[in-house]
Design a protein around this motif. Structure first.
Motif, PDB file in Angstrom:
ATOM      1  N   VAL A 219      49.086 -34.397 -40.298  1.00 53.32           N
ATOM      2  CA  VAL A 219      48.665 -34.509 -38.890  1.00 53.32           C
ATOM      3  C   VAL A 219      49.873 -34.276 -37.997  1.00 53.32           C
ATOM      4  CG1 VAL A 219      47.701 -36.049 -37.134  1.00 53.32           C
ATOM      5  CG2 VAL A 219      46.860 -36.146 -39.497  1.00 53.32           C
ATOM      6  N   PRO A 220      49.816 -33.328 -37.059  1.00 53.56           N
ATOM      7  CA  PRO A 220      50.964 -33.061 -36.193  1.00 53.56           C
ATOM      8  C   PRO A 220      51.261 -34.247 -35.269  1.00 53.56           C
ATOM      9  CG  PRO A 220      49.035 -31.866 -35.412  1.00 53.56           C
ATOM     10  CD  PRO A 220      48.661 -32.458 -36.742  1.00 53.56           C
ATOM     11  N   LYS A 221      52.536 -34.393 -34.940  1.00 50.68           N
ATOM     12  CA  LYS A 221      52.930 -35.471 -34.033  1.00 50.68           C
ATOM     13  C   LYS A 221      52.785 -34.973 -32.597  1.00 50.68           C
ATOM     14  CE  LYS A 221      56.124 -37.548 -37.358  1.00 50.68           C
ATOM     15  NZ  LYS A 221      57.526 -37.957 -37.648  1.00 50.68           N
ATOM     16  N   LEU A 222      51.755 -35.479 -31.939  1.00 47.53           N
ATOM     17  CA  LEU A 222      51.431 -35.034 -30.581  1.00 47.53           C
ATOM     18  C   LEU A 222      51.273 -36.244 -29.665  1.00 47.53           C
ATOM     19  CD1 LEU A 222      48.682 -32.468 -31.616  1.00 47.53           C
ATOM     20  CD2 LEU A 222      51.007 -31.890 -30.903  1.00 47.53           C
ATOM     21  N   LYS A 223      51.586 -36.043 -28.423  1.00 46.72           N
ATOM     22  CA  LYS A 223      51.447 -37.110 -27.439  1.00 46.72           C
ATOM     23  C   LYS A 223      50.685 -36.603 -26.218  1.00 46.72           C
ATOM     24  CE  LYS A 223      53.490 -40.664 -29.292  1.00 46.72           C
ATOM     25  NZ  LYS A 223      52.735 -41.920 -29.541  1.00 46.72           N
ATOM     26  N   GLY A 224      49.888 -37.482 -25.657  1.00 44.75           N
ATOM     27  CA  GLY A 224      49.138 -37.150 -24.451  1.00 44.75           C
ATOM     28  C   GLY A 224      48.971 -38.391 -23.595  1.00 44.75           C
ATOM     29  N   GLY A 225      48.056 -38.317 -22.666  1.00 46.53           N
ATOM     30  CA  GLY A 225      47.816 -39.442 -21.785  1.00 46.53           C
ATOM     31  C   GLY A 225      46.734 -40.374 -22.330  1.00 46.53           C
ATOM     32  N   PRO A 226      46.440 -41.448 -21.591  1.00 50.19           N
ATOM     33  CA  PRO A 226      45.388 -42.373 -22.007  1.00 50.19           C
ATOM     34  C   PRO A 226      44.013 -41.715 -21.925  1.00 50.19           C
ATOM     35  CG  PRO A 226      46.158 -42.912 -19.807  1.00 50.19           C
ATOM     36  CD  PRO A 226      47.076 -41.853 -20.329  1.00 50.19           C
ATOM     37  N   LEU A 227      43.064 -42.237 -22.683  1.00 45.96           N
ATOM     38  CA  LEU A 227      41.727 -41.655 -22.721  1.00 45.96           C
ATOM     39  C   LEU A 227      41.061 -41.727 -21.352  1.00 45.96           C
ATOM     40  CD1 LEU A 227      39.443 -40.419 -24.402  1.00 45.96           C
ATOM     41  CD2 LEU A 227      38.658 -42.743 -24.893  1.00 45.96           C
ATOM     42  N   ASN A 228      40.615 -40.584 -20.875  1.00 48.82           N
ATOM     43  CA  ASN A 228      39.945 -40.473 -19.585  1.00 48.82           C
ATOM     44  C   ASN A 228      38.453 -40.737 -19.770  1.00 48.82           C
ATOM     45  OD1 ASN A 228      38.873 -39.746 -17.132  1.00 48.82           O
ATOM     46  ND2 ASN A 228      39.699 -37.664 -17.123  1.00 48.82           N
TER      47      ASN A 228
END
Length: 355
Positions: A219-228
């Protein structure tokens, strides 16, 4: 040969009941879609991304932020499965209308039977026991064929022992086991390689480096924001559809913690795995596509590993193969239970020594 016979008998006497459980529950689960009789379960699969987005919105809104994901309907089962927490969930039709719900797996037989088959109701510990039992089954099959060879001239195939005496049970066990050996080996090997990485590495090594396969499947290490909560699911699904045209939407996994991406698994037509390995990751705040993995571009070893589950669970080959694997599961259950019975309850009595 005497040592091999001793190991075969003692291991069978100790692990036979686990093999009985694995075989019987496996035979039942092969036909799960046929006996989970719920309204709309036989509905044809709707592939429209807009309708799927509407259903997704409806299901996630109804879960009040507690949903962990959705397993979408497939050509064999026309209901979506909403996952809520560890055990709760619901089935819904493809418009997003709830058909039935549960708070515990004990309310749905297909769920607790699955847990029994995979974990013996004890989580990771039970899965390890199942894996050890699978390794023992492989040993039984190989050693059993070797031991059978000495008595091959007395071969007589029976579905059930002629009598419930120990000699008759042993003869039946030996002859039924050798007939079913190839299918039992397939079931045991595919099940074990899904649990133990060393077994998987041995099987795929002739095709690809295990390290190469692990890297391709990581699984790639990815970052995003909180669930909208107002995320545009239609736009997200249409993006996935454009990236992999013709692929089926299979599993939507919501972030476990803030910053994790949304994962969407899809199945391309060439994939045997029912839920596919084609995966897209989206920013949970914006719905932006962060990464995508084409399962068809994976190394050959990954393709070999991805055939393990569909072969083990009879997800390919239609009804004919399901019946074959049903017989395999029943044979494993019979061989395991009678091995325990003959070892612990039908052992020959020791004759008193003459003085």
């Amino acid at each position: 040969m005497k040592t091999l016979d001793l190991l075969h008998r003692w291991a069978g006497g100790l692990i036979g009941l686990v093999l009985f459980v694995m075989g019987l529950t496996g035979a039942i689960l092969v036909h799960k879609n046929a006996w989970v009789m719920l309204p709309h379960g036989d509905d044809a699969l709707v592939r429209d991304a807009g309708m799927l987005a509407t259903a997704t919105d409806r299901l996630l809104d109804g879960a009040n932020g507690k949903a962990s994901g959705i397993v979408y309907a497939n050509p064999d089962f026309g209901l979506h499965q909403l996952r809520i927490g560890r055990e709760a969930g619901a089935y819904a039709d493809q418009a997003g209308n709830i058909v039935t719900s549960w708070q515990s797996q004990w309310q749905r037989p297909e769920l607790w039977i699955f847990d029994l088959h995979h974990h013996l109701f004890t989580g990771d510990f039970g899965e390890t026991i199942i894996g050890i039992a699978g390794l023992c089954a492989i040993f039984f099959i190989v050693s059993g064929v070797i031991l059978w060879w000495r008595t091959r001239r007395t071969f007589k195939f029976r579905l059930w022992p002629a009598r419930m005496s120990r000699p008759a049970i042993v003869m039946h066990h030996r002859d039924l086991g050798v007939v079913m050996a190839p299918l039992l080996f397939l079931a045991a090997l595919t099940g074990t390689m899904m649990i133990f990485d060393p077994v998987k590495a041995i099987v795929i090594a002739p095709f690809s480096s295990p390290a190469e396969v692990d890297k391709a499947m990581a699984v790639p290490k990815l970052k995003g924001g909180p669930l909208n909560p107002d995320l545009d699911w239609r736009a997200l699904l249409e993006t996935a559809e454009k990236r992999f045209p013709g692929a089926e939407f299979r599993i939507l996994s919501l972030p476990r913690k803030a910053g994790d991406p949304i994962a969407l698994r899809m199945r391309q037509q060439q994939e045997w795995l029912p839920n596919g390995r084609t995966t897209l990751w989206f920013d949970a705040a914006t719905g932006e596509l962060l990464a995508a993995r084409d399962a068809l571009a994976m190394p050959m070893g990954a393709h070999v590993f991805n055939t393990a589950y569909p072969l083990h669970a009879a997800k390919v080959g239609g009804l004919a193969y399901r019946l074959v694997m049903t017989l395999t599961g029943l044979a494993m259950a019979l061989l395991g239970s009678l091995a325990v019975w003959s070892f612990w309850f039908k052992r020959p009595r020791m004759k008193p020594r003459r003085t």
